[in-house]
Scaffold this motif. Structure first.
Motif, mmCIF file in Angstrom:
data_model
loop_
_atom_site.group_PDB
_atom_site.id
_atom_site.type_symbol
_atom_site.label_atom_id
_atom_site.label_comp_id
_atom_site.label_asym_id
_atom_site.label_seq_id
_atom_site.Cartn_x
_atom_site.Cartn_y
_atom_site.Cartn_z
ATOM 1 N N VAL A 189 0.832 -1.209 0.000
ATOM 2 C CA VAL A 189 0.000 0.000 0.000
ATOM 3 C C VAL A 189 0.864 1.255 0.000
ATOM 4 O O VAL A 189 0.610 2.210 -0.748
ATOM 5 N N GLU A 190 1.896 1.263 0.841
ATOM 6 C CA GLU A 190 2.773 2.437 0.981
ATOM 7 C C GLU A 190 4.235 2.020 0.824
ATOM 8 O O GLU A 190 4.981 1.977 1.805
ATOM 9 N N PRO A 191 4.682 1.723 -0.379
ATOM 10 C CA PRO A 191 6.055 1.233 -0.552
ATOM 11 C C PRO A 191 7.133 2.236 -0.171
ATOM 12 O O PRO A 191 8.270 1.841 0.100
ATOM 13 N N ASP A 192 6.788 3.515 -0.140
ATOM 14 C CA ASP A 192 7.790 4.538 0.166
ATOM 15 C C ASP A 192 7.726 5.020 1.619
ATOM 16 O O ASP A 192 8.384 6.019 1.964
ATOM 17 N N ASN A 193 6.964 4.339 2.454
ATOM 18 C CA ASN A 193 6.841 4.736 3.867
ATOM 19 C C ASN A 193 8.044 4.190 4.640
ATOM 20 O O ASN A 193 8.165 2.981 4.840
ATOM 21 N N PRO A 194 8.951 5.059 5.112
ATOM 22 C CA PRO A 194 10.155 4.570 5.784
ATOM 23 C C PRO A 194 9.856 3.857 7.104
ATOM 24 O O PRO A 194 10.602 2.951 7.499
ATOM 25 N N ALA A 195 8.776 4.241 7.782
ATOM 26 C CA ALA A 195 8.425 3.577 9.037
ATOM 27 C C ALA A 195 8.028 2.130 8.788
ATOM 28 O O ALA A 195 8.375 1.226 9.570
ATOM 29 N N ILE A 196 7.299 1.876 7.702
ATOM 30 C CA ILE A 196 6.928 0.510 7.352
ATOM 31 C C ILE A 196 8.165 -0.281 6.938
ATOM 32 O O ILE A 196 8.360 -1.436 7.330
ATOM 33 N N ASP A 231 -6.585 8.583 5.766
ATOM 34 C CA ASP A 231 -6.450 9.978 5.368
ATOM 35 C C ASP A 231 -5.070 10.297 4.808
ATOM 36 O O ASP A 231 -4.847 11.415 4.332
ATOM 37 N N ALA A 232 -4.151 9.354 4.856
ATOM 38 C CA ALA A 232 -2.805 9.594 4.334
ATOM 39 C C ALA A 232 -2.850 9.652 2.802
ATOM 40 O O ALA A 232 -3.481 8.801 2.167
ATOM 41 N N PRO A 233 -2.204 10.623 2.198
ATOM 42 C CA PRO A 233 -2.258 10.748 0.736
ATOM 43 C C PRO A 233 -1.833 9.476 0.004
ATOM 44 O O PRO A 233 -2.458 9.114 -1.013
ATOM 45 N N ALA A 234 -0.801 8.787 0.482
ATOM 46 C CA ALA A 234 -0.333 7.584 -0.208
ATOM 47 C C ALA A 234 -1.365 6.470 -0.136
ATOM 48 O O ALA A 234 -1.525 5.701 -1.098
ATOM 49 N N VAL A 235 -2.078 6.382 0.967
ATOM 50 C CA VAL A 235 -3.101 5.346 1.101
ATOM 51 C C VAL A 235 -4.299 5.687 0.224
ATOM 52 O O VAL A 235 -4.875 4.814 -0.447
ATOM 53 N N ARG A 236 -4.679 6.948 0.191
ATOM 54 C CA ARG A 236 -5.764 7.367 -0.705
ATOM 55 C C ARG A 236 -5.399 7.098 -2.160
ATOM 56 O O ARG A 236 -6.242 6.655 -2.957
ATOM 57 N N ALA A 237 -4.151 7.345 -2.517
ATOM 58 C CA ALA A 237 -3.709 7.093 -3.887
ATOM 59 C C ALA A 237 -3.753 5.605 -4.208
ATOM 60 O O ALA A 237 -4.149 5.212 -5.322
ATOM 61 N N ALA A 238 -3.366 4.764 -3.243
ATOM 62 C CA ALA A 238 -3.421 3.315 -3.453
ATOM 63 C C ALA A 238 -4.861 2.859 -3.629
ATOM 64 O O ALA A 238 -5.155 2.007 -4.475
ATOM 65 N N ALA A 239 -5.771 3.428 -2.835
ATOM 66 C CA ALA A 239 -7.187 3.085 -2.975
ATOM 67 C C ALA A 239 -7.727 3.539 -4.330
ATOM 68 O O ALA A 239 -8.486 2.813 -4.983
ATOM 69 N N ALA A 240 -7.315 4.716 -4.769
ATOM 70 C CA ALA A 240 -7.774 5.234 -6.056
ATOM 71 C C ALA A 240 -7.305 4.331 -7.194
ATOM 72 O O ALA A 240 -8.050 4.105 -8.160
ATOM 73 N N ALA A 241 -6.090 3.810 -7.078
ATOM 74 C CA ALA A 241 -5.581 2.917 -8.112
ATOM 75 C C ALA A 241 -6.397 1.633 -8.178
ATOM 76 O O ALA A 241 -6.599 1.071 -9.262
ATOM 77 N N ARG A 242 -6.886 1.182 -7.043
ATOM 78 C CA ARG A 242 -7.728 -0.019 -7.030
ATOM 79 C C ARG A 242 -9.122 0.260 -7.555
ATOM 80 O O ARG A 242 -9.711 -0.564 -8.265
ATOM 81 N N LEU A 243 -9.664 1.429 -7.192
ATOM 82 C CA LEU A 243 -11.043 1.764 -7.544
ATOM 83 C C LEU A 243 -11.179 2.283 -8.982
ATOM 84 O O LEU A 243 -12.245 2.145 -9.598
ATOM 85 N N GLY A 244 -10.135 2.901 -9.470
ATOM 86 C CA GLY A 244 -10.215 3.554 -10.769
ATOM 87 C C GLY A 244 -10.734 4.972 -10.688
ATOM 88 O O GLY A 244 -10.976 5.622 -11.713
ATOM 89 N N TYR A 245 -10.907 5.475 -9.461
ATOM 90 C CA TYR A 245 -11.328 6.861 -9.241
ATOM 91 C C TYR A 245 -10.919 7.243 -7.828
ATOM 92 O O TYR A 245 -10.614 6.381 -6.997
#
Length: 264
Positions: A189-196, A231-245
């Motif tokens: 979901v968040e490949p660029d999250n350094p904490a993960i 609410d994290a932008p990267a998570v929203r972007a990952a969801a958008a990629a799955r949903l198509g919107y």
């Protein structure tokens, strides 16, 4: 100064990846979600400690399967959700209650957490240890959350938020060793999250050493758990990629991420 509980918390592994939590103090113990009687009975026999209570978060067999045998040999109160069919429960809880277990120097606020099951509850002790502790069953996991067997995504989102707003250092006692698998998904979901990224390394070392990865903490989950980060932008972007919107709100983001995890 607020008095802190002197209780000690230890884990009894059960089945392939369950934990039964034991709260011990002054020769007395309470157990949380004893799906298997054998580890509990063996522990009591080996230590000579006395059981004073059983706490239950929800009705699934791997959380309640050992209760009947345990209380047949150690008759004690059983606390559990009022709206679920658990025959052994003697103290039914609907959420909002404050319960006291003086034998182990503990008291808890009961939190309703519908989602995994509709009647799921948690036990939060603000004075346990240095930072407080919550026993949340299969709602919040280390780097993940439970499947939605009965509740709606909106219910689970709200339930997770009830836990997310607990004090940041609160220790989270979930009941499965799912952390490595959950972190693989979190990294997708968040490949660029350094904490993960760092947590993946830390957990790999912990498991290689044969140690448990739980309890976790609320602050660590807020940094690395995608289900608390809608609410994290990267998570929203990952969801958008799955949903198509672009998802309309945090609940739709959570729903898309949870559905992704179901098939990951």
């Amino acid at each position: 100064m607020i008095k802190k509980s002197a209780v000690e918390i230890i884990a009894l592994p059960a089945f392939t990846d369950n934990y039964i939590w034991v709260l011990r103090h002054a020769g007395q113990v309470a157990v949380v979600d004893p799906g298997d009687a054998t580890p509990v009975r063996e522990y009591l026999a080996q230590t000579g400690e006395r059981l004073c209570a059983v706490l239950v978060t929800h009705y699934h067999p791997d959380h309640i399967g050992g209760i009947a045998e345990i209380i047949a040999h150690h008759p004690v109160p059983v606390y559990g959700p009022a709206s679920e069919n658990i025959a052994e429960v003697s103290h039914s809880l609907r959420g909002g209650e404050h319960i006291q277990l003086p034998e182990i120097d503990c008291e808890f606020d009961v939190i309703t957490l519908p989602g995994h099951t509709l009647g799921h509850i948690a036990y939060y002790g603000s004075d346990i240890g240095e930072a407080g502790a919550v026993f949340c069953g299969d709602t919040l996991f280390a780097a993940g959350c439970g499947r939605l067997f009965e509740g709606t995504p909106a219910q689970m989102y709200d339930s997770l938020n009830k836990l997310a707003v607990l004090p940041a250092p609160t220790f989270v006692y979930c009941t499965h060793e799912y952390t490595q698998a959950n972190l693989r998904f979190a990294l997708a979901v968040e490949p660029d999250n350094p904490a993960i990224q760092q947590r993946c390394k830390d957990v790999a070392a912990i498991r290689a050493a044969g140690r448990f990865t739980v309890p976790t903490r609320i602050d660590l989950e807020l940094e690395t758990n995608p289900f608390l980060r809608s609410d994290a932008p990267a998570v929203r972007a990952a969801a958008a990629a799955r949903l198509g919107y672009s998802p309309r709100d945090a609940v739709e983001t959570f729903t898309a991420i949870r559905e992704w995890k179901n098939h990951f």
